[in-house]
Design a protein around this motif. Structure first.
Motif, mmCIF file in Angstrom:
data_model
loop_
_atom_site.group_PDB
_atom_site.id
_atom_site.type_symbol
_atom_site.label_atom_id
_atom_site.label_comp_id
_atom_site.label_asym_id
_atom_site.label_seq_id
_atom_site.Cartn_x
_atom_site.Cartn_y
_atom_site.Cartn_z
ATOM 1 N N HIS A 226 -7.810 -0.434 5.909
ATOM 2 C CA HIS A 226 -6.736 0.415 6.434
ATOM 3 C C HIS A 226 -7.097 1.830 5.997
ATOM 4 O O HIS A 226 -8.177 2.047 5.455
ATOM 5 N N ASP B 22 5.911 4.455 4.983
ATOM 6 C CA ASP B 22 6.745 3.439 5.645
ATOM 7 C C ASP B 22 6.730 2.106 4.904
ATOM 8 O O ASP B 22 7.383 1.152 5.335
ATOM 9 N N HIS C 23 1.615 3.878 1.719
ATOM 10 C CA HIS C 23 2.012 4.656 2.891
ATOM 11 C C HIS C 23 3.541 4.725 2.907
ATOM 12 O O HIS C 23 4.226 3.752 2.546
ATOM 13 N N HIS D 261 0.846 -1.192 0.000
ATOM 14 C CA HIS D 261 0.000 0.000 0.000
ATOM 15 C C HIS D 261 0.882 1.242 0.000
ATOM 16 O O HIS D 261 2.072 1.183 0.294
ATOM 17 N N ASP E 3 -0.859 -3.719 6.423
ATOM 18 C CA ASP E 3 -1.424 -3.028 7.585
ATOM 19 C C ASP E 3 -2.942 -3.190 7.524
ATOM 20 O O ASP E 3 -3.533 -3.060 6.449
HETATM 21 ZN ZN LIG Z 1 -0.116 1.772 6.484
#
Ligand SMILES: [Zn+2]
Length: 262
Positions: free
Chosen positions: A152, A63, A61, A59, A173
């Motif tokens: 998420h 991180d 994001h 995904h 996540d």
């Molecule tokens: Zn995430």
């Protein structure tokens, strides 16, 4: 298949650590699952980056993908990647260009990020970029890849890798959900996030506690469970106890450099 944890931190790195990144290797093929901040440096301690065949992003994001930026710079500017001899490297007519699979919309997001300071096509030029959707099934070397959308804050996909009849499932996540339980049913190894010391007190949920991670593993009847994406500021003994009690058996705690054979 051999899975090496390059980084298990949540959205801020552990001391000396890296955010999400898992090296999955089988039969000479090297797949990088997520490439969060700090991962490129850790990767270089295990394999030569020009030998990475494919990268899969769960995904969008930071991180989970931010180190695509230094990875792209290396593929673009390293002397060994140039067509002519530079700095002792002989030059190559076949520079490395790994496959990159990322969720739909990734190309536009990468352009927006990189264009803030430079060439907006840096990432799409360095990698062979493909955008995937939940229902896609992809063959990458010896791996059959399936996705499952999980809840998420942004479109996020759990990932299943199958090779030689062995299954590895990665939660990405997620907040508590039934989709992951069904997707991971009877898997050989479920690598699952356990980010939170307690459930979010307000707003939309987005992550799991160690106890919830253990509960998902038990409901999925995963043969093996490893929790990840927790901070070094969380007591590992507490996380282990919580996850183990809910899973009903021993649980592994991911740490950078850990290796799992599936
Ligand atoms: Zn995430």
């Amino acid at each position: 298949m051999r899975i090496t944890v390059l980084g298990k931190s949540p959205s801020w790195q552990d001391a000396g650590g890296a955010c999400s990144g898992y090296l999955v290797q089988e039969d000479g093929y090297t797949l990088l699952l997520d490439c969060g901040n700090g991962v490129f440096s850790k990767l270089r301690g295990h394999v030569d980056y020009v030998d990475v065949d494919a990268i899969l992003i769960s995904h969008l994001h930071a991180d989970h993908f931010l180190d695509l930026v230094p990875f792209a710079y290396a593929l673009t500017y390293a002397p060994r990647q140039q067509p002519v001899a530079v700095a002792g490297w002989p030059g190559t007519s076949d520079p490395a260009c790994p496959e990159l699979y990322a969720p739909l919309g990734a190309k536009e997001m990468f352009r927006q990020i990189v264009s803030c300071w430079g060439n907006e096509q840096l990432i799409e030029d360095a990698f062979s970029l493909h955008e995937y959707q939940a229902w896609d099934e992809v063959s990458l070397g010896p791996f059959q890849v399936r996705f499952c959308e999980v809840p998420h804050y942004t479109p996020t996909f759990a990932v299943e890798l199958v090779t030689s009849g062995r299954r590895f499932t990665y939660s990405a996540d997620c907040s508590p959900n039934q989709e992951l339980v069904d997707f991971a049913r009877d898997t050989d190894l479920l690598l699952i996030e356990a980010t939170l010391p307690r459930p979010e007190r307000t707003g939309e949920r987005g992550h799991l506690t160690p106890s919830e991670a253990g509960d998902h593993g038990r409901r999925a009847r995963a043969k093996r469970l490893v929790i990840t994406h927790f901070s070094d500021e969380l007591d590992p003994e507490w996380a282990d106890q919580e996850a183990t009690r809910a899973f009903g058996g021993p649980v592994g705690l991911a740490h950078d450099g850990a290796v799992y054979s599936v």
